[in-house]
Design a protein around this motif. Structure first.
Motif, PDB file in Angstrom:
ATOM      1  N   GLY A  34      25.615  31.071 -27.805  1.00  0.00           N
ATOM      2  CA  GLY A  34      24.962  32.328 -28.128  1.00  0.00           C
ATOM      3  C   GLY A  34      23.506  32.092 -28.494  1.00  0.00           C
ATOM      4  O   GLY A  34      23.087  30.962 -28.759  1.00  0.00           O
ATOM      5  N   ILE A  35      22.739  33.180 -28.481  1.00  0.00           N
ATOM      6  CA  ILE A  35      21.326  33.140 -28.844  1.00  0.00           C
ATOM      7  C   ILE A  35      21.107  34.084 -30.017  1.00  0.00           C
ATOM      8  O   ILE A  35      21.519  35.255 -29.969  1.00  0.00           O
ATOM      9  CB  ILE A  35      20.423  33.570 -27.669  1.00  0.00           C
ATOM     10  N   PHE A  36      20.460  33.588 -31.065  1.00  0.00           N
ATOM     11  CA  PHE A  36      20.081  34.428 -32.193  1.00  0.00           C
ATOM     12  C   PHE A  36      18.655  34.939 -31.987  1.00  0.00           C
ATOM     13  O   PHE A  36      17.770  34.166 -31.598  1.00  0.00           O
ATOM     14  CB  PHE A  36      20.139  33.652 -33.506  1.00  0.00           C
ATOM     15  N   VAL A  37      18.468  36.216 -32.247  1.00  0.00           N
ATOM     16  CA  VAL A  37      17.148  36.837 -32.161  1.00  0.00           C
ATOM     17  C   VAL A  37      16.818  37.342 -33.558  1.00  0.00           C
ATOM     18  O   VAL A  37      17.491  38.232 -34.085  1.00  0.00           O
ATOM     19  CB  VAL A  37      17.138  37.998 -31.142  1.00  0.00           C
ATOM     20  N   LEU A  38      15.778  36.781 -34.161  1.00  0.00           N
ATOM     21  CA  LEU A  38      15.451  37.063 -35.551  1.00  0.00           C
ATOM     22  C   LEU A  38      14.093  37.745 -35.651  1.00  0.00           C
ATOM     23  O   LEU A  38      13.068  37.185 -35.231  1.00  0.00           O
ATOM     24  CB  LEU A  38      15.440  35.758 -36.353  1.00  0.00           C
ATOM     25  N   ASN A  39      14.066  38.950 -36.201  1.00  0.00           N
ATOM     26  CA  ASN A  39      12.828  39.664 -36.500  1.00  0.00           C
ATOM     27  C   ASN A  39      12.299  39.107 -37.819  1.00  0.00           C
ATOM     28  O   ASN A  39      12.871  39.354 -38.880  1.00  0.00           O
ATOM     29  CB  ASN A  39      13.096  41.164 -36.594  1.00  0.00           C
ATOM     30  N   LEU A  94      24.394  37.470 -26.043  1.00  0.00           N
ATOM     31  CA  LEU A  94      24.844  36.686 -24.890  1.00  0.00           C
ATOM     32  C   LEU A  94      26.021  35.762 -25.217  1.00  0.00           C
ATOM     33  O   LEU A  94      26.284  34.796 -24.494  1.00  0.00           O
ATOM     34  CB  LEU A  94      23.689  35.857 -24.305  1.00  0.00           C
ATOM     35  N   GLN A  95      26.785  36.072 -26.277  1.00  0.00           N
ATOM     36  CA  GLN A  95      27.865  35.171 -26.699  1.00  0.00           C
ATOM     37  C   GLN A  95      28.884  34.904 -25.601  1.00  0.00           C
ATOM     38  O   GLN A  95      29.460  33.815 -25.552  1.00  0.00           O
ATOM     39  CB  GLN A  95      28.605  35.750 -27.917  1.00  0.00           C
ATOM     40  N   ASP A  96      29.140  35.872 -24.749  1.00  0.00           N
ATOM     41  CA  ASP A  96      30.172  35.706 -23.718  1.00  0.00           C
ATOM     42  C   ASP A  96      29.588  35.414 -22.340  1.00  0.00           C
ATOM     43  O   ASP A  96      30.326  35.384 -21.349  1.00  0.00           O
ATOM     44  CB  ASP A  96      31.044  36.966 -23.658  1.00  0.00           C
ATOM     45  N   HIS A  97      28.290  35.174 -22.273  1.00  0.00           N
ATOM     46  CA  HIS A  97      27.656  34.951 -20.977  1.00  0.00           C
ATOM     47  C   HIS A  97      27.784  33.488 -20.547  1.00  0.00           C
ATOM     48  O   HIS A  97      27.743  32.581 -21.375  1.00  0.00           O
ATOM     49  CB  HIS A  97      26.186  35.356 -21.038  1.00  0.00           C
ATOM     50  N   TYR A  98      27.937  33.262 -19.256  1.00  0.00           N
ATOM     51  CA  TYR A  98      28.129  31.897 -18.756  1.00  0.00           C
ATOM     52  C   TYR A  98      26.943  30.994 -19.062  1.00  0.00           C
ATOM     53  O   TYR A  98      27.086  29.764 -19.169  1.00  0.00           O
ATOM     54  CB  TYR A  98      28.395  31.913 -17.239  1.00  0.00           C
ATOM     55  N   ASN A 100      24.904  43.335 -24.557  1.00  0.00           N
ATOM     56  CA  ASN A 100      25.082  42.016 -23.952  1.00  0.00           C
ATOM     57  C   ASN A 100      25.253  42.076 -22.442  1.00  0.00           C
ATOM     58  O   ASN A 100      24.796  41.191 -21.718  1.00  0.00           O
ATOM     59  CB  ASN A 100      26.265  41.305 -24.589  1.00  0.00           C
ATOM     60  N   ALA A 101      25.908  43.112 -21.967  1.00  0.00           N
ATOM     61  CA  ALA A 101      26.078  43.246 -20.516  1.00  0.00           C
ATOM     62  C   ALA A 101      24.731  43.432 -19.843  1.00  0.00           C
ATOM     63  O   ALA A 101      24.440  42.812 -18.805  1.00  0.00           O
ATOM     64  CB  ALA A 101      27.004  44.421 -20.212  1.00  0.00           C
ATOM     65  N   GLY A 102      23.894  44.257 -20.433  1.00  0.00           N
ATOM     66  CA  GLY A 102      22.569  44.478 -19.874  1.00  0.00           C
ATOM     67  C   GLY A 102      21.703  43.234 -19.945  1.00  0.00           C
ATOM     68  O   GLY A 102      20.978  42.910 -18.995  1.00  0.00           O
ATOM     69  N   LEU A 103      21.780  42.515 -21.058  1.00  0.00           N
ATOM     70  CA  LEU A 103      21.019  41.279 -21.186  1.00  0.00           C
ATOM     71  C   LEU A 103      21.487  40.241 -20.182  1.00  0.00           C
ATOM     72  O   LEU A 103      20.673  39.514 -19.595  1.00  0.00           O
ATOM     73  CB  LEU A 103      21.151  40.726 -22.602  1.00  0.00           C
TER      74      LEU A 103
END
Length: 357
Positions: free
Chosen positions: A172-177, A187-191, A256-259
């Motif tokens: 997964g990717i963390f996005v931090l403001n 993106l936790q479930d993305h290949y 996540n689907a869109g990303l």
């Protein structure tokens, strides 16, 4: 042997051997404690960290000094955590240290001793003013990740005030403001954040295995393009490389689907732990399987930068203001848990630097 190879596009076979040109320069070595990260301040001060992975442990984060001496950083108190104590204001298990373009220090503490569960939800990203050693801000991750996450590496965009980090255990990717402190995991479930189960990760002629099973490490290294437009990332134990525009990651309206539809598969390159860009848009990756560092130019052509038996699991990277690539070597594959209980290490843990052209 060090040097530059002729330009060639990666096609699944190792590029030709490099011609001698530059040498790896030893910056720091530690014969006892296992280091993973390296951070270099604008004035040349060098920092490294030691994750709490075994009983052979003393400090979490240090500044290196001549003669391979170290000073706990920012102080001894922050390095004094013991099980049972509060981990929010001390280092629990530091994984990475990094300096951004504004010379701010960033320290990743996944707070997962021995790579087990997160200790009392104390995983965090800490910003430090390295000029005076003061902690500027601590960003907790308990709102975005579970107890089996392993926050691994970080890159910071000083223009947009966003940080991007990887979850190497779950993927997964963390996005931090950085302005608001709000953190999301995407993106936790993305290949693209999952290690390819079909890839055989081979070091020193053997597949890396633990408890009889192939080792699979998910999204680990990441790099931010010089203008901050793209985030590059990859799983550790396969050779695929991916990227996504950061504008999509910052868009909280995208699911996540869109990303996932915005992720670009760049093809096969190397198995690397960390990665980093220089200011000219060249991307540097390790190649754990072949003891080398490679450079990927903006046209996605890969060159061997340096190949040397000293590069024992090249781990983390920093490009210094005076044009050196700093490389830490953590020797992870020589740990007992990957060798049926036998410690295979025969040389110190090290940090090298290499002069970039």
């Amino acid at each position: 042997m060090a040097g530059m190879a002729s330009c060639e596009l990666w096609n699944g076979n190792p590029p030709s051997e490099p011609e001698p040109q530059h040498e790896l320069e030893l910056v720091f070595k530690d014969s006892i404690y296992q280091l993973t990260g390296v951070g270099v301040a604008a004035n040349g001060r060098v920092f490294t960290n030691y994750p709490l992975w075994s009983d052979i442990y003393r400090y979490a984060l240090v500044e290196t000094k001549p003669g391979n001496q170290v000073i706990p950083y920012p102080n001894a108190e922050m390095n004094s955590w013991q099980p049972g104590q509060n981990g929010e204001d001390k280092w629990v298990c530091v994984q990475a240290v990094y300096f951004d373009d504004a010379d701010n220090m960033w320290v990743v503490d996944p707070a997962a001793p021995r790579m087990a569960a997160v200790y009392q939800q104390s995983y965090k990203l800490v910003k430090i003013n390295a000029r005076n050693g003061e902690v500027a801000r601590t960003y907790p991750f308990d709102s975005a990740a579970g107890t089996h996450a392993y926050v691994n590496d970080v890159r910071v965009d000083t223009a947009t005030q966003y940080a991007y980090l990887t979850n190497s255990n779950e993927g997964g990717i963390f996005v931090l403001n950085l302005a608001t402190g709000h953190v999301r995991q995407v993106l936790q479930d993305h290949y693209s954040v999952k290690s390819d189960p079909a890839y055989t990760f081979t070091v020193d002629g053997h597949e890396l295995r633990k408890n009889g099973k192939p080792v699979k490490i998910n999204s680990d290294g990441l790099a931010l393009s010089p203008e901050g437009t793209w985030l590059y990332y990859k799983p550790l134990t396969d050779d695929k490389l991916y990227r996504i525009r950061t504008e999509y990651l910052r868009d909280e309206g995208m699911n996540n689907a869109g990303l996932g539809e915005k992720v670009e598969d760049l093809g096969h390159f190397t198995t690397t732990d960390g990665m980093i860009f220089d200011h000219d848009g060249n991307l540097y990756l390790g190649d754990i399987e072949h003891y080398r560092i490679v450079r990927i130019d903006p046209d996605l052509k890969m060159h061997t930068l340096v190949q040397d038996s000293l590069l024992i699991w090249p781990d983390s990277y920093q490009v210094s203001k005076d044009g050196y690539l700093y490389i830490s070597c953590s020797q992870i594959h020589k740990q007992p848990e990957y060798n049926n209980g036998v410690n295979k290490r025969t040389s110190p843990y090290t940090i090298y630097r290499y002069k970039l052209d």
